[in-house]
Design a protein around this motif. Structure first.
Motif, short mmCIF file in Angstrom:
data_model
loop_
_atom_site.label_atom_id
_atom_site.label_comp_id
_atom_site.label_asym_id
_atom_site.label_seq_id
_atom_site.Cartn_x
_atom_site.Cartn_y
_atom_site.Cartn_z
N VAL A 243 -9.80 -4.80 -11.17
CA VAL A 243 -9.15 -5.19 -9.91
C VAL A 243 -7.71 -4.68 -9.90
O VAL A 243 -6.93 -4.98 -10.81
CB VAL A 243 -9.15 -6.73 -9.75
N GLY A 244 -7.37 -3.91 -8.86
CA GLY A 244 -6.05 -3.29 -8.83
C GLY A 244 -5.95 -2.29 -9.95
O GLY A 244 -5.01 -2.29 -10.75
N CYS A 245 -6.93 -1.40 -9.99
CA CYS A 245 -7.13 -0.50 -11.15
C CYS A 245 -5.98 0.48 -11.38
O CYS A 245 -5.84 1.03 -12.47
CB CYS A 245 -8.43 0.27 -11.00
N GLY A 246 -5.15 0.70 -10.36
CA GLY A 246 -4.07 1.68 -10.52
C GLY A 246 -4.64 3.03 -10.89
O GLY A 246 -5.62 3.49 -10.29
N THR A 247 -4.09 3.66 -11.88
CA THR A 247 -4.54 5.00 -12.30
C THR A 247 -5.66 4.95 -13.32
O THR A 247 -6.01 5.98 -13.91
CB THR A 247 -3.37 5.81 -12.88
N GLY A 248 -6.20 3.76 -13.57
CA GLY A 248 -7.27 3.62 -14.55
C GLY A 248 -6.78 3.40 -15.96
O GLY A 248 -7.58 3.33 -16.90
N LEU A 249 -5.48 3.26 -16.12
CA LEU A 249 -4.88 3.11 -17.44
C LEU A 249 -5.41 1.86 -18.15
O LEU A 249 -5.73 1.89 -19.34
CB LEU A 249 -3.36 3.05 -17.29
N ALA A 250 -5.53 0.74 -17.42
CA ALA A 250 -5.97 -0.51 -18.05
C ALA A 250 -7.40 -0.41 -18.55
O ALA A 250 -7.72 -0.84 -19.65
CB ALA A 250 -5.83 -1.67 -17.07
N VAL B 217 0.83 -1.21 0.00
CA VAL B 217 0.00 0.00 0.00
C VAL B 217 0.87 1.26 0.00
O VAL B 217 0.64 2.19 -0.78
CB VAL B 217 -0.96 0.01 1.21
N ILE B 218 1.87 1.29 0.85
CA ILE B 218 2.74 2.47 0.92
C ILE B 218 3.50 2.65 -0.39
O ILE B 218 3.60 3.76 -0.92
CB ILE B 218 3.70 2.35 2.12
N PHE B 219 4.03 1.57 -0.91
CA PHE B 219 4.77 1.64 -2.17
C PHE B 219 3.88 2.18 -3.30
O PHE B 219 4.27 3.09 -4.04
CB PHE B 219 5.30 0.26 -2.53
N HIS B 220 2.69 1.64 -3.42
CA HIS B 220 1.82 2.05 -4.53
C HIS B 220 1.20 3.43 -4.31
O HIS B 220 0.90 4.12 -5.29
CB HIS B 220 0.75 0.98 -4.77
N ASN B 221 1.05 3.85 -3.07
CA ASN B 221 0.63 5.23 -2.84
C ASN B 221 1.67 6.21 -3.37
O ASN B 221 1.34 7.26 -3.93
CB ASN B 221 0.40 5.47 -1.35
N GLU B 222 2.95 5.88 -3.18
CA GLU B 222 4.02 6.73 -3.71
C GLU B 222 4.12 6.61 -5.23
O GLU B 222 4.28 7.60 -5.93
CB GLU B 222 5.36 6.35 -3.06
N GLU B 223 4.00 5.39 -5.73
CA GLU B 223 4.10 5.17 -7.17
C GLU B 223 2.99 5.88 -7.93
O GLU B 223 3.19 6.31 -9.07
CB GLU B 223 4.05 3.67 -7.47
N ALA B 224 1.83 6.03 -7.31
CA ALA B 224 0.67 6.65 -7.97
C ALA B 224 0.98 8.04 -8.50
O ALA B 224 0.45 8.46 -9.53
CB ALA B 224 -0.51 6.71 -7.00
N LYS B 225 1.86 8.76 -7.80
CA LYS B 225 2.18 10.13 -8.20
C LYS B 225 2.93 10.19 -9.52
O LYS B 225 2.95 11.24 -10.17
CB LYS B 225 3.03 10.79 -7.09
N HIS B 226 3.54 9.09 -9.91
CA HIS B 226 4.40 9.09 -11.10
C HIS B 226 4.07 7.96 -12.07
O HIS B 226 4.73 7.82 -13.09
CB HIS B 226 5.88 8.95 -10.68
#
Length: 324
Positions: free
Chosen positions: A77-84, A30-39
């Motif tokens: 599932v695990g939508c990330g930034t909605g790119l998929a 969760v922490i890793f992907h919260n940071e990754e979301a910005k970039h």
């Protein structure tokens, strides 16, 4: 210690204040992907450039199996930034999908996906959590760049199956194929591409430089430091993790990392885990060991031709399934 997280045991003993492997894995993710979301979108431009071809091919395989003429309800599932979801809609599915549920354990990823969804003109529901909190059923479930993050794939895919309506489609994208390990055809193509550059007297590290550039951007000066700072603040770890240690936790099924299971995911595994589903299509890509957009023009064309021929020797795979 979870059976599916045993490879993380030495790392947890050495650097974590936690003893429960599931909690450690979940909280680091969760922490890793919260940071990754910005970039994320900037870091993964190769997906925008390479994956639309795979979506187009997979959706062409899937469309004859969509018998329902009613608007479809979809779960990412695990939508990330909605790119998929964006790429799936672009692959001639926009008119069929009416409602989209976006699910992610990362609040920051979910925020980015919600922003992107404003342009879709769909009914959208965002859900912060994992699949175990869901009870509705869907016509389409999309899982992109997610399976290799899931330690317990059998339990995860059993839950996914329970969320499918009868006749519902399951689509996976962007995971490492275990069949690519020690694949002589793939290794030969990688060597061919390397030699091609050498024959042109171009420094043989061109590919490596492209990858290194992506890694530099990915690790931006304080990226890993920010992840470690939050892990330390929350007392999840007692000393900083290296980048490869963090990726071992997040990319548990990716090879080449010190603490990951590291074998990729096989077609046979998925068939065994998805017993209530029938495989419609299984495609591979990354035929020269990297995403197509990282290749030069000549080899991009060859990559495209191999994708059209449904060659099975790619580095990554995508798949489509239908529930009985």
């Amino acid at each position: 210690m979870s059976e599916y997280l045993k490879t993380l045991e030495p790392l947890i003993r050495q650097k974590s204040n936690l003893t429960d492997a599931r909690e450690f894995h979940a909280r680091v993710n969760v922490i890793f992907h919260n940071e990754e979301a910005k970039h994320y979108d900037k870091l993964h431009t190769e997906m925008w450039e390479s994956l639309p071809v795979q979506y187009d091919l997979l959706i062409a395989d899937v469309k004859p199996h969509i018998k329902n003429n009613q608007p479809l309800k979809m779960l990412d599932v695990g939508c990330g930034t909605g790119l998929a979801t964006q790429m799936l809609l672009n692959a001639d599915m926009d008119s069929r999908v009416a409602e989209i549920h976006l699910l992610d354990t990362s609040e920051e990823m979910l925020k980015q996906a919600v922003k992107r969804s404003a342009k879709w003109g769909k009914k959208v529901l965002d859900i912060n959590g994992d699949v175990n909190i869901l009870h509705e059923q869907y016509d389409i479930i999309l899982i992109s760049s997610v399976l290799h993050h899931i330690p317990d794939l059998p339990a995860f895919l059993e839950k996914i199956s329970s969320l499918q309506k009868s006749g519902a489609l399951l689509i996976t994208m962007q995971d490492p194929a275990s069949e690519a390990q020690n694949n002589q055809v793939l290794e030969g193509r990688k060597k061919e591409y390397q030699q091609y550059y050498e024959s042109k007297r171009v420094n043989k590290t061109i590919i490596e430089r492209a990858i290194h550039k992506a890694k530099r951007l990915f690790k931006e000066p304080d990226y890993i430091n920010r992840v470690n700072k939050k892990l330390l603040e929350q007392k999840i770890i007692n000393q900083p993790l290296t980048d490869s240690e963090i990726w071992s936790v997040t990319d548990i099924h990716v090879e080449g990392l010190p603490y990951s299971a590291g074998a990729g995911i096989s077609k046979e595994q998925l068939v065994n885990y998805l017993k209530n589903n029938t495989l419609i299509s299984y495609r591979t890509y990354g035929f020269y060991g990297t995403m197509g957009s990282n290749l030069d023009e000549r080899y991009r064309k060859l990559e495209h031709e191999l994708a059209l021929s449904n060659d099975q020797n790619g580095r990554h795979f995508c798949s489509a399934w239908i529930k009985a």
